[in-house]
Design a protein around this motif. Structure first.
Motif, PDB file in Angstrom:
ATOM      1  N   TYR A 151       0.839  -1.207   0.000  1.00 24.30           N
ATOM      2  CA  TYR A 151       0.000   0.000   0.000  1.00 24.30           C
ATOM      3  C   TYR A 151       0.869   1.251   0.000  1.00 24.30           C
ATOM      4  O   TYR A 151       0.624   2.197  -0.769  1.00 24.30           O
ATOM      5  N   GLN A 152       1.906   1.260   0.814  1.00 19.94           N
ATOM      6  CA  GLN A 152       2.799   2.427   0.868  1.00 19.94           C
ATOM      7  C   GLN A 152       3.504   2.635  -0.467  1.00 19.94           C
ATOM      8  O   GLN A 152       3.595   3.761  -0.978  1.00 19.94           O
ATOM      9  N   ASN A 153       4.007   1.549  -1.057  1.00 21.89           N
ATOM     10  CA  ASN A 153       4.699   1.665  -2.342  1.00 21.89           C
ATOM     11  C   ASN A 153       3.749   2.091  -3.457  1.00 21.89           C
ATOM     12  O   ASN A 153       4.116   2.871  -4.347  1.00 21.89           O
ATOM     13  N   ASN A 154       2.539   1.573  -3.428  1.00 21.23           N
ATOM     14  CA  ASN A 154       1.556   1.911  -4.458  1.00 21.23           C
ATOM     15  C   ASN A 154       1.172   3.386  -4.390  1.00 21.23           C
ATOM     16  O   ASN A 154       1.124   4.075  -5.410  1.00 21.23           O
ATOM     17  N   THR A 155       0.912   3.868  -3.199  1.00 19.15           N
ATOM     18  CA  THR A 155       0.513   5.277  -3.059  1.00 19.15           C
ATOM     19  C   THR A 155       1.677   6.227  -3.317  1.00 19.15           C
ATOM     20  O   THR A 155       1.461   7.377  -3.729  1.00 19.15           O
ATOM     21  N   ASP A 156       2.902   5.758  -3.107  1.00 29.67           N
ATOM     22  CA  ASP A 156       4.077   6.611  -3.348  1.00 29.67           C
ATOM     23  C   ASP A 156       4.443   6.689  -4.827  1.00 29.67           C
ATOM     24  O   ASP A 156       5.114   7.633  -5.253  1.00 29.67           O
ATOM     25  N   SER A 157       4.046   5.690  -5.610  1.00 25.87           N
ATOM     26  CA  SER A 157       4.410   5.672  -7.031  1.00 25.87           C
ATOM     27  C   SER A 157       3.576   6.694  -7.793  1.00 25.87           C
ATOM     28  O   SER A 157       2.532   7.148  -7.328  1.00 25.87           O
ATOM     29  N   LEU A 162       1.599  -2.006 -16.266  1.00 32.54           N
ATOM     30  CA  LEU A 162       2.077  -3.216 -15.602  1.00 32.54           C
ATOM     31  C   LEU A 162       2.754  -2.881 -14.283  1.00 32.54           C
ATOM     32  O   LEU A 162       2.671  -3.656 -13.315  1.00 32.54           O
ATOM     33  N   MET A 163       3.416  -1.724 -14.215  1.00 34.57           N
ATOM     34  CA  MET A 163       4.014  -1.306 -12.939  1.00 34.57           C
ATOM     35  C   MET A 163       2.926  -1.098 -11.882  1.00 34.57           C
ATOM     36  O   MET A 163       3.084  -1.505 -10.730  1.00 34.57           O
ATOM     37  N   ASP A 164       1.829  -0.473 -12.268  1.00 35.22           N
ATOM     38  CA  ASP A 164       0.689  -0.303 -11.359  1.00 35.22           C
ATOM     39  C   ASP A 164       0.111  -1.656 -10.959  1.00 35.22           C
ATOM     40  O   ASP A 164      -0.145  -1.927  -9.781  1.00 35.22           O
ATOM     41  N   GLU A 165      -0.102  -2.501 -11.960  1.00 29.67           N
ATOM     42  CA  GLU A 165      -0.770  -3.769 -11.714  1.00 29.67           C
ATOM     43  C   GLU A 165       0.085  -4.731 -10.900  1.00 29.67           C
ATOM     44  O   GLU A 165      -0.450  -5.675 -10.303  1.00 29.67           O
ATOM     45  N   ALA A 166       1.395  -4.513 -10.858  1.00 32.96           N
ATOM     46  CA  ALA A 166       2.250  -5.367 -10.032  1.00 32.96           C
ATOM     47  C   ALA A 166       1.835  -5.290  -8.563  1.00 32.96           C
ATOM     48  O   ALA A 166       1.853  -6.293  -7.844  1.00 32.96           O
ATOM     49  N   PHE A 167       1.440  -4.091  -8.116  1.00 31.33           N
ATOM     50  CA  PHE A 167       0.958  -3.939  -6.746  1.00 31.33           C
ATOM     51  C   PHE A 167      -0.345  -4.719  -6.555  1.00 31.33           C
ATOM     52  O   PHE A 167      -0.545  -5.383  -5.536  1.00 31.33           O
ATOM     53  N   HIS A 168      -1.220  -4.648  -7.545  1.00 31.98           N
ATOM     54  CA  HIS A 168      -2.506  -5.334  -7.450  1.00 31.98           C
ATOM     55  C   HIS A 168      -2.305  -6.852  -7.430  1.00 31.98           C
ATOM     56  O   HIS A 168      -3.013  -7.569  -6.706  1.00 31.98           O
ATOM     57  N   THR A 169      -1.348  -7.329  -8.222  1.00 28.67           N
ATOM     58  CA  THR A 169      -1.061  -8.765  -8.253  1.00 28.67           C
ATOM     59  C   THR A 169      -0.563  -9.251  -6.903  1.00 28.67           C
ATOM     60  O   THR A 169      -0.948 -10.323  -6.427  1.00 28.67           O
ATOM     61  N   THR A 170       0.297  -8.461  -6.271  1.00 27.43           N
ATOM     62  CA  THR A 170       0.811  -8.820  -4.942  1.00 27.43           C
ATOM     63  C   THR A 170      -0.338  -8.951  -3.944  1.00 27.43           C
ATOM     64  O   THR A 170      -0.366  -9.886  -3.133  1.00 27.43           O
ATOM     65  N   ILE A 171      -1.291  -8.026  -4.016  1.00 26.88           N
ATOM     66  CA  ILE A 171      -2.441  -8.081  -3.113  1.00 26.88           C
ATOM     67  C   ILE A 171      -3.268  -9.334  -3.371  1.00 26.88           C
ATOM     68  O   ILE A 171      -3.685 -10.034  -2.436  1.00 26.88           O
ATOM     69  N   SER A 172      -3.514  -9.646  -4.639  1.00 23.97           N
ATOM     70  CA  SER A 172      -4.292 -10.846  -4.973  1.00 23.97           C
ATOM     71  C   SER A 172      -3.623 -12.095  -4.418  1.00 23.97           C
ATOM     72  O   SER A 172      -4.286 -12.944  -3.795  1.00 23.97           O
ATOM     73  N   GLN A 173      -2.333 -12.232  -4.640  1.00 24.01           N
ATOM     74  CA  GLN A 173      -1.592 -13.394  -4.153  1.00 24.01           C
ATOM     75  C   GLN A 173      -1.649 -13.499  -2.637  1.00 24.01           C
ATOM     76  O   GLN A 173      -1.865 -14.574  -2.073  1.00 24.01           O
ATOM     77  N   THR A 174      -1.430 -12.380  -1.971  1.00 21.57           N
ATOM     78  CA  THR A 174      -1.346 -12.383  -0.513  1.00 21.57           C
ATOM     79  C   THR A 174      -2.674 -12.762   0.128  1.00 21.57           C
ATOM     80  O   THR A 174      -2.720 -13.566   1.066  1.00 21.57           O
TER      81      THR A 174
END
Length: 468
Positions: free
Chosen positions: A30-36, A309-321
């Motif tokens: 969440y922190q990395n996503n909002t900072d990007s 894809l850079m944005d969606e990488a954060f979303h993928t991490t959330i889905s996996q977790t």
């Protein structure tokens, strides 16, 4: 900081937040996503897009083109190949835009469950933020897609008169054969028929009965819809529209919005979408990096793919977790929850992963009549300007004869298959056929793809001939 809310069910123990690795990962994501600033870059690129400036450049490697590897592609002119490359990007991101609109709905549904549980405030904030990001993604895809289609084919690709005529003919036959009082029960020109209302209410009642002990977690989003007398949303486009008929989607959504386990399980389905996106989009990322390394011009759509894809990488991490770890915070799923989650993934395999395309490389799902209609209209458009017989003859060569396009499609199919097998193989509550992606595995055959296409194309050709 995560909110210290009290959980509603004494059987659900809040995770030990400082020690839970998956919750720490959610916080960092969440922190990395909002900072990007990737979303802002995507927004600005969409606003500035000019097709004329980008029209003389490939937006991805050549194999990411409509009809790539087919006999027709091999004789196409350079300008036609560029257009086919651009139209592939447009079609790909049109589907993603519709799928991300679906994601926004289901993020909100499941978010309501997590908020009722408590102790997952950072996750809820991340899902809210993702939903906001999706709105910018969708707008940019639509801006680029509209300008590109109008420049290449104008209004030639709009409308679907062939299917409209067929539907009208079927309805006329239906009126003759079926008594009026029966038609009125099953069909309504004013919206949902009485039958569909009874069916939806029955399925919802089954879900609520089987999950009655989960009532305290019922998503506020779904509660609000009920209070307003509005139905549960069920998309017809994008990934959500391909999973199952709308009444099944409403049934599934009730589960995702009521049970903590099922809310988590939804993210295994969302991971399938994330994996499909990465399988399709990573080639654009590599192309972007190659152009950047050489100091060459980077087309706007290529840059959009990269930042997306850079944005969606954060979303993928959330889905996996959520799908692989967070669901373990809650009581083990009941036999009923396991059954419904198994049906969901099985249906997804059958509807979207049971084949691959020979004319849209890197496209999940086999060739169908709608894709054939798209190609037919493309060949009749100013891009190729073919007569009906010529268009149908070329289509038969492209859809029904083995060529390089089928081998490229199979390559991407196998890549996605390996990714999904690695993910679902860890979910011990899933059926064996889902853990192994059995339906998807059985569809990895060029011979099967050709047999399917021959049968569908015969029907398509007949529908074209009779409509003339």
């Amino acid at each position: 900081m995560l909110a210290k809310n009290k959980t509603l069910d004494p059987n659900i123990e809040p995770a030990s937040l400082p020690q839970a690795k998956h919750l720490q990962l959610i916080t960092r994501t969440y922190q990395n996503n909002t900072d990007s600033d990737y979303t802002e870059k995507i927004r600005d690129l969409g606003k500035e897009f000019n097709y004329g400036v980008n029209s003389n450049h490939y937006w991805g490697i050549p194999e990411l083109s409509v009809l790539y590897g087919t006999p027709l592609y091999n004789v196409a002119s350079t300008s036609q190949k560029l257009a086919l490359n651009h139209l592939f990007w447009v079609g790909h991101y049109n589907f993603i835009a519709a799928s991300e609109a679906n994601t926004s709905i289901y993020n909100t549904v499941t978010n309501g469950v997590f908020r009722q549980i408590g102790n997952y405030e950072t996750l809820c904030q991340e899902l809210d933020f993702e939903t906001e990001q999706e709105s910018y993604h969708i707008r940019t895809f639509q801006q680029i897609g509209f300008k590109t289609k109008m420049a290449i084919v104008g209004k030639a690709m709009l409308g679907n008169s062939l299917h409209s005529k067929s539907d009208q003919d079927n309805n006329s036959l239906f009126k003759v054969l079926i008594p009026e009082f029966v038609r009125d029960f099953f069909i309504s020109s004013r919206g949902n028929s009485r039958f569909s209302i009874y069916r939806d209410n029955t399925l919802k009642a089954i879900a609520k009965t089987m999950l009655r002990d989960k009532k305290p977690y019922y998503s506020q989003y779904l509660r609000d819809l009920e209070d307003k007398g509005q139905p549960i949303p069920a998309p017809v486009d994008g990934l959500g529209g391909k999973i199952a008929p709308r009444y099944w989607l409403k049934f599934f959504t009730t589960h995702w919005g009521m049970s903590p386990f099922m809310a988590c399980q939804y993210y295994s389905l969302r991971y399938m979408a994330n994996a499909m996106l990465k399988n399709q989009e990573y080639s654009y990322v590599k192309y972007f990096r190659e152009l950047e390394r050489k100091g060459e011009y980077i087309p706007t759509p290529t840059a959009v793919s990269y930042y997306h894809l850079m944005d969606e990488a954060f979303h993928t991490t959330i889905s996996q977790t959520i799908a692989k770890d967070m669901y373990k915070d809650f009581p083990k799923p009941t036999a009923y929850e396991k059954f419904v989650s198994g049906v969901m993934i099985y249906k997804m395999q059958c509807s979207l992963l049971s084949g691959f395309s020979g004319v849209l490389p890197n496209h999940a799902g086999g060739d169908d009549i709608l894709l054939m209609l798209f190609v037919y209209k493309l060949l009749k458009s100013p891009l190729f300007d073919m007569e009906t017989k010529e268009a149908l003859d070329w289509m038969e060569k492209c859809f029904c004869q083995e060529h390089e396009g089928f081998h490229v499609g199979l390559k991407y199919h196998q890549s996605l298959l390996e990714s999904l097998q690695n993910f679902f193989g860890c979910l011990d509550y899933q059926w064996k056929i889902n853990r192994e992606m059995g339906i998807m595995t059985s569809g990895a055959s060029i011979n099967k793809a050709l047999q399917n296409n021959v049968k569908i194309f015969k029907q398509f050709r007949e529908s074209i001939v009779t409509s003339i």
